[in-house]
Design a protein around this motif. Structure first.
Motif, short mmCIF file in Angstrom:
data_model
loop_
_atom_site.label_atom_id
_atom_site.label_comp_id
_atom_site.label_asym_id
_atom_site.label_seq_id
_atom_site.Cartn_x
_atom_site.Cartn_y
_atom_site.Cartn_z
N MET A 1 0.60 -1.27 -0.06
CA MET A 1 -0.05 0.12 0.11
C MET A 1 0.72 0.81 -0.10
O MET A 1 1.71 1.23 0.81
CB MET A 1 -0.88 0.07 1.35
CG MET A 1 -1.58 -1.30 1.65
SD MET A 1 -3.25 -1.19 0.02
CE MET A 1 -4.08 -0.19 1.51
N GLU A 44 3.16 8.27 9.05
CA GLU A 44 2.96 7.42 7.99
C GLU A 44 1.88 7.08 7.59
O GLU A 44 1.01 6.71 8.53
CB GLU A 44 3.72 6.50 8.14
CG GLU A 44 5.24 6.22 7.79
CD GLU A 44 6.69 5.08 8.02
OE1 GLU A 44 5.96 4.18 7.85
OE2 GLU A 44 6.89 5.28 7.39
N ILE A 45 1.33 7.99 6.65
CA ILE A 45 0.11 7.97 6.52
C ILE A 45 0.12 6.78 4.74
O ILE A 45 -0.25 7.47 3.95
CB ILE A 45 -1.22 9.02 5.39
CG1 ILE A 45 -0.67 9.97 6.69
CG2 ILE A 45 -2.44 9.03 5.73
CD1 ILE A 45 -1.39 10.05 8.10
N THR A 46 -1.11 5.14 5.09
CA THR A 46 -1.31 4.48 3.90
C THR A 46 -2.46 4.38 4.06
O THR A 46 -4.02 4.87 4.08
CB THR A 46 -1.33 2.98 4.89
OG1 THR A 46 0.08 2.94 5.89
CG2 THR A 46 -1.01 2.16 4.31
N VAL A 47 -2.48 5.04 2.51
CA VAL A 47 -3.78 4.97 1.83
C VAL A 47 -3.27 4.31 0.18
O VAL A 47 -3.10 3.39 -0.08
CB VAL A 47 -3.37 6.70 1.10
CG1 VAL A 47 -3.63 8.35 1.60
CG2 VAL A 47 -2.68 6.27 0.00
N ASP A 48 -5.08 4.20 -0.49
CA ASP A 48 -5.89 3.29 -1.50
C ASP A 48 -4.60 3.55 -2.61
O ASP A 48 -3.90 2.47 -2.86
CB ASP A 48 -6.97 2.92 -1.45
CG ASP A 48 -7.86 2.94 -0.34
OD1 ASP A 48 -7.20 1.71 0.23
OD2 ASP A 48 -8.93 3.30 0.05
#
Lengths: 83, 83
Positions: A1, A44-48
């Motif tokens: 991701m 840490e920002i997990t995105v689609d």
């Protein structure tokens, strides 16, 4: 991701007690090369997926939710592996 | 004064309650694009000059003092404007 990294630091003109404490400890431990320390946050920002809209959304989140605009600045919003 | 940036994150395999809390809040606020959040620390270390010895010293400081090697990883040690 895919992951976006948001970095938030205390405003430069403000006293940073946490940074002062770390600096004091480093001085006592003999690290004279270090002349100052400032301590901030890293998210840490997990995105689609990563696109301009998502980056803009995360930048808004960073400014409004992940940082206190009175005492902090958002230093950067970038893709994790884009360093 | 030259500045080195040290980034410390919780170990990936560990639960990050702070990250979970932020992620929950973002979901409630309708930010469905965000699938995960991890929260770490960012240090700005001001030094007299930057050379290999000073970078090695700051890397040691990062590993031994600025992070808890049991639960955290030092993600990077780099010059502030070398992004």
């Amino acid at each position: 991701m895919p992951t976006l990294v948001v970095e938030v630091m205390p405003k430069a003109e403000l006293l940073d007690p946490q940074g002062k404490a770390v600096h004091g400890a480093l001085s006592r431990l003999g690290h004279a090369n270090v002349t100052g320390v400032r301590v901030g946050k890293r998210f840490e920002i997990t995105v689609d997926e990563v696109n301009d809209a998502v980056i803009a959304e995360v930048a808004t989140i960073a400014g409004e939710i992940l940082s206190n605009s009175v005492i902090e600045d958002v230093v950067s919003v970038r893709e994790a592996d884009a360093r």
